[in-house]
Design a protein around this motif. Structure first.
Motif, PDB file in Angstrom:
ATOM      1  N   ALA A   1      -3.357   0.639  -3.665  1.00 23.56           N
ATOM      2  CA  ALA A   1      -2.696  -0.658  -3.777  1.00 23.56           C
ATOM      3  C   ALA A   1      -1.509  -0.583  -4.725  1.00 23.56           C
ATOM      4  CB  ALA A   1      -3.685  -1.710  -4.267  1.00 23.56           C
TER       5      ALA A   1
ATOM      6  N   VAL B   1      -4.364  -8.453  -0.977  1.00 28.68           N
ATOM      7  CA  VAL B   1      -4.797  -7.080  -0.688  1.00 28.68           C
ATOM      8  C   VAL B   1      -5.635  -7.052   0.593  1.00 28.68           C
ATOM      9  CG1 VAL B   1      -6.214  -5.145  -1.489  1.00 28.68           C
ATOM     10  CG2 VAL B   1      -4.670  -6.306  -3.085  1.00 28.68           C
TER      11      VAL B   1
ATOM     12  N   LEU C   1       0.827  -1.207   0.000  1.00 22.85           N
ATOM     13  CA  LEU C   1       0.000   0.000   0.000  1.00 22.85           C
ATOM     14  C   LEU C   1       0.853   1.245   0.000  1.00 22.85           C
ATOM     15  CD1 LEU C   1      -2.549  -1.041   2.792  1.00 22.85           C
ATOM     16  CD2 LEU C   1      -2.892  -1.224   0.314  1.00 22.85           C
TER      17      LEU C   1
END
Length: 268
Positions: free
Chosen positions: A62, A86, A20
């Protein structure tokens, strides 16, 4: 007034083992927005969003492997694996209301992450925002990933959003093609799937001249909404969000806040 024109955000930093890019809130964090880029896209595409929201909103984008400073990391080629990774990365950041925004391939990924948060972790996102992508039960995957490099480049060119000079430069193409092929493998092997509902509002966005997704397609995202559903149709093609940057972000900003909280635009 331009969205975010008066906010100066701190420098972005990389968190969650590189998964991230984080644009910290400039005041206490009251909510977060996770952005999931398109096939072949990177966190850098959404850099301008880092200063677009109010001081209590933190932006997370992301960082898929196989591009930019994750160039040495193997690309992921399956939606389920990418969604699992994720989801794990975002869990520590779900201590405040968390909304998801996904563009193109990222819309399918956002839906999968929302389902994982709810079914596996018992945490429902505050909202699911989906852009320029058919819902899971309307997908008709194409096997572009099985074709040659030129076919992939032509599809990227058709959709837009990538600098033509990059597509023409043999050295730059060699750098970006593995990530494009990996993402197109995800797109080409995902769906159709059931319209599994999410326990949060769903907001859909589409350009009125998108060559691959219709307004009717986007309206079918209502089938995954167990609550409120809204569809915004904006001028433009598949990458309408470049030209319609400010109108799109105004809509997203307004929907990040509950009705009794109200959006707080940056002060002049």
């Amino acid at each position: 007034m331009n969205v975010g024109a008066h906010r100066t955000a701190p420098s972005a930093n990389v968190v969650a083992d590189g998964w991230l890019r984080r644009y910290p809130a400039t005041a206490g964090v009251r909510r977060r927005l996770l952005v999931l880029p398109h096939a072949g896209g990177s966190a850098g595409f959404f850099h301008s969003w880092g200063t677009a929201f109010d001081s209590g909103t933190e932006l997370l984008v992301a960082r898929y492997p196989g591009r930019q400073d994750r160039l040495g990391d193997p690309c992921i080629t399956a939606m389920d694996e990418l969604a699992d990774r994720v989801t794990e990365a975002i869990l520590p950041f779900h201590d405040v209301p968390l909304s998801l925004f996904g563009h193109s391939m990222g819309a399918s990924l956002a839906h999968e992450v929302a389902l994982r948060l709810e079914h596996r972790r018992g945490r429902s996102p505050a909202a699911l925002h989906v852009s320029s992508r058919r819902p899971p039960h309307r997908l008709t995957p194409r096997a572009l990933h099985e074709q040659g490099d030129e076919a992939l480049i032509e599809e990227v060119r058709r959709l837009g959003g990538t600098d033509e000079s990059v597509l023409r430069d043999p050295d730059l193409r060699e750098i970006i093609l593995p990530a494009i092929r990996g993402d197109f493998t995800i797109v080409g092997t995902y769906g159709p799937r059931p319209a599994d509902p999410v326990g949060c509002p769903v907001y859909a966005y589409i350009g009125d001249e998108d060559p691959g997704t219709s307004v009717e397609d986007m309206s079918a995202w209502s089938d995954v909404a167990s609550g409120d559903f809204r569809l915004d149709v904006l001028p433009g093609g598949h990458f309408y969000l470049v030209e319609q940057h400010e109108p799109l972000l105004r809509s997203v900003l307004a929907r990040l806040h509950p009705a009794d909280d109200g959006p707080r635009l940056p002060r002049p």
